[in-house]
Design a protein around this motif. Structure first.
Motif, PDB file in Angstrom:
ATOM      1  N   GLU A  73      23.701 -37.995  10.100  1.00 16.27           N
ATOM      2  CA  GLU A  73      24.430 -39.165  10.602  1.00 16.27           C
ATOM      3  C   GLU A  73      25.812 -39.252   9.966  1.00 16.27           C
ATOM      4  O   GLU A  73      26.800 -39.576  10.637  1.00 16.27           O
ATOM      5  CB  GLU A  73      23.626 -40.430  10.328  1.00 16.27           C
ATOM      6  CG  GLU A  73      24.135 -41.636  11.074  1.00 16.27           C
ATOM      7  CD  GLU A  73      23.106 -42.736  11.183  1.00 16.27           C
ATOM      8  OE1 GLU A  73      23.302 -43.636  12.021  1.00 16.27           O
ATOM      9  OE2 GLU A  73      22.116 -42.718  10.440  1.00 16.27           O
ATOM     10  N   THR A  76      28.010 -36.661  11.649  1.00  9.05           N
ATOM     11  CA  THR A  76      28.390 -37.073  12.998  1.00  9.05           C
ATOM     12  C   THR A  76      29.487 -38.128  12.959  1.00  9.05           C
ATOM     13  O   THR A  76      30.430 -38.107  13.751  1.00  9.05           O
ATOM     14  CB  THR A  76      27.168 -37.615  13.760  1.00  9.05           C
ATOM     15  OG1 THR A  76      26.143 -36.627  13.772  1.00  9.05           O
ATOM     16  CG2 THR A  76      27.534 -37.978  15.193  1.00  9.05           C
ATOM     17  N   ARG A  77      29.370 -39.059  12.012  1.00  6.98           N
ATOM     18  CA  ARG A  77      30.383 -40.100  11.882  1.00  6.98           C
ATOM     19  C   ARG A  77      31.727 -39.482  11.470  1.00  6.98           C
ATOM     20  O   ARG A  77      32.782 -39.869  11.982  1.00  6.98           O
ATOM     21  CB  ARG A  77      29.925 -41.130  10.852  1.00  6.98           C
ATOM     22  CG  ARG A  77      30.857 -42.331  10.708  1.00  6.98           C
ATOM     23  CD  ARG A  77      30.178 -43.463   9.970  1.00  6.98           C
ATOM     24  NE  ARG A  77      29.609 -43.036   8.705  1.00  6.98           N
ATOM     25  CZ  ARG A  77      28.305 -42.974   8.451  1.00  6.98           C
ATOM     26  NH1 ARG A  77      27.428 -43.290   9.386  1.00  6.98           N
ATOM     27  NH2 ARG A  77      27.858 -42.586   7.271  1.00  6.98           N
ATOM     28  N   GLY A  80      33.171 -37.761  14.411  1.00  8.67           N
ATOM     29  CA  GLY A  80      33.649 -38.768  15.353  1.00  8.67           C
ATOM     30  C   GLY A  80      35.004 -39.323  14.956  1.00  8.67           C
ATOM     31  O   GLY A  80      35.883 -39.517  15.808  1.00  8.67           O
ATOM     32  N   PHE A 116      22.858 -27.537  12.120  1.00 15.59           N
ATOM     33  CA  PHE A 116      22.169 -28.555  12.906  1.00 15.59           C
ATOM     34  C   PHE A 116      21.014 -27.931  13.689  1.00 15.59           C
ATOM     35  O   PHE A 116      19.939 -28.523  13.815  1.00 15.59           O
ATOM     36  CB  PHE A 116      23.161 -29.218  13.864  1.00 15.59           C
ATOM     37  CG  PHE A 116      22.561 -30.313  14.691  1.00 15.59           C
ATOM     38  CD1 PHE A 116      22.075 -31.459  14.101  1.00 15.59           C
ATOM     39  CD2 PHE A 116      22.482 -30.186  16.071  1.00 15.59           C
ATOM     40  CE1 PHE A 116      21.515 -32.478  14.859  1.00 15.59           C
ATOM     41  CE2 PHE A 116      21.938 -31.200  16.841  1.00 15.59           C
ATOM     42  CZ  PHE A 116      21.444 -32.346  16.232  1.00 15.59           C
ATOM     43  N   LEU A 140      22.970 -41.182  17.379  1.00 15.31           N
ATOM     44  CA  LEU A 140      23.824 -40.005  17.453  1.00 15.31           C
ATOM     45  C   LEU A 140      24.201 -39.682  18.893  1.00 15.31           C
ATOM     46  O   LEU A 140      25.347 -39.340  19.185  1.00 15.31           O
ATOM     47  CB  LEU A 140      23.117 -38.802  16.820  1.00 15.31           C
ATOM     48  CG  LEU A 140      22.830 -38.885  15.322  1.00 15.31           C
ATOM     49  CD1 LEU A 140      22.189 -37.595  14.832  1.00 15.31           C
ATOM     50  CD2 LEU A 140      24.088 -39.175  14.534  1.00 15.31           C
ATOM     51  N   SER A 143      26.750 -42.138  20.063  1.00 14.41           N
ATOM     52  CA  SER A 143      28.028 -41.879  19.404  1.00 14.41           C
ATOM     53  C   SER A 143      28.720 -40.672  20.036  1.00 14.41           C
ATOM     54  O   SER A 143      29.934 -40.701  20.308  1.00 14.41           O
ATOM     55  CB  SER A 143      27.799 -41.627  17.912  1.00 14.41           C
ATOM     56  OG  SER A 143      28.994 -41.261  17.270  1.00 14.41           O
ATOM     57  N   MET A 144      27.968 -39.594  20.296  1.00 12.63           N
ATOM     58  CA  MET A 144      28.547 -38.404  20.896  1.00 12.63           C
ATOM     59  C   MET A 144      29.093 -38.701  22.285  1.00 12.63           C
ATOM     60  O   MET A 144      30.189 -38.265  22.651  1.00 12.63           O
ATOM     61  CB  MET A 144      27.492 -37.298  20.969  1.00 12.63           C
ATOM     62  CG  MET A 144      27.952 -36.047  21.697  1.00 12.63           C
ATOM     63  SD  MET A 144      29.325 -35.197  20.879  1.00 12.63           S
ATOM     64  CE  MET A 144      28.447 -34.337  19.568  1.00 12.63           C
TER      65      MET A 144
END
Length: 212
Positions: A73, A76-77, A80, A116, A140, A143-144
């Motif tokens: 996470e 991913t943040r 982003g 991943f 996730l 968010s993606m």
């Protein structure tokens, strides 16, 4: 007024120190997954790389599965935020789609994807890891999706094929990144194939956006 130490430095709060420790642990976890793979990534090695004690690591993340899920996470943040800054530099119209495809592939073609992928495979037989990854999976995915929509830009969102173009683009990127993991060591040949596929996809995705 901030509190100072004897040598004149600003004294950090306990909350700030705790946040820094967590970030160091999460960054070290990502590095270990890339360098060592999931099987050889242990909490002991992570703590050593992060420069924190085993006690501090256990305080923040009692198990390896919790730490790895949090690292996913966190990563991913971080990606982003990077995409957000890069998207702001893309042209508002014109060749926005072409630039967006290049930007997305530049993120999928990093060493982060193999790490991943290892987690997804490991989660198939690791019940605890699967439980923790499932807890973040929905966030996730959302968010993606939001990040990709931002990269393609507001103009594309008004076209009929917007949603389909995003789904197809993401699946293409995943497939290309997986091929990179399994491909032969001829890096130049692989690079040429990837450039050809990305170039061809730019034409396809433009037609998808306009014609669906």
């Amino acid at each position: 007024m901030p509190r100072l130490t004897r040598d004149g430095k600003v004294r950090r709060t306990q909350e700030e120190r705790s946040a820094e420790t967590r970030t160091r642990l999460l960054d070290a976890t990502v590095d270990c997954l890339i360098d060592l793979g999931y099987a050889d990534t242990t909490t002991t090695v992570i703590a050593e790389r992060a420069g924190v004690s085993r006690g501090a690591q256990l305080h923040h993340f009692p198990t390896k599965a919790e730490l790895v899920a949090a690292a996913v996470e966190h990563l991913t943040r971080r990606i982003g935020e990077d995409l957000h800054h890069e998207a702001a530099k893309l042209p508002a119209d014109g060749d926005r789609v072409s630039a967006a495809v290049d930007l997305l592939w530049s993120r999928f073609s990093t060493p982060l994807f193999p790490a991943f992928l290892e987690l997804l495979v490991a989660a198939r037989t690791d019940a605890e890891l699967r439980k923790h990854l499932k807890a973040v999976e929905e966030r996730l995915a959302h968010s993606m999706q939001r990040q990709v929509e931002e990269v393609f830009g507001p103009a594309s969102s008004k076209t009929p094929g917007h949603a389909l173009a995003i789904d197809l683009t993401l699946n293409l990127m995943y497939g290309m990144a997986l091929q990179r993991v399994l491909a032969s060591p001829d890096a130049r040949q692989l690079k040429r194939r990837e450039l050809a596929m990305v170039s061809a996809w730019k034409d396809v995705v433009t037609r998808v956006l306009e014609n669906v």
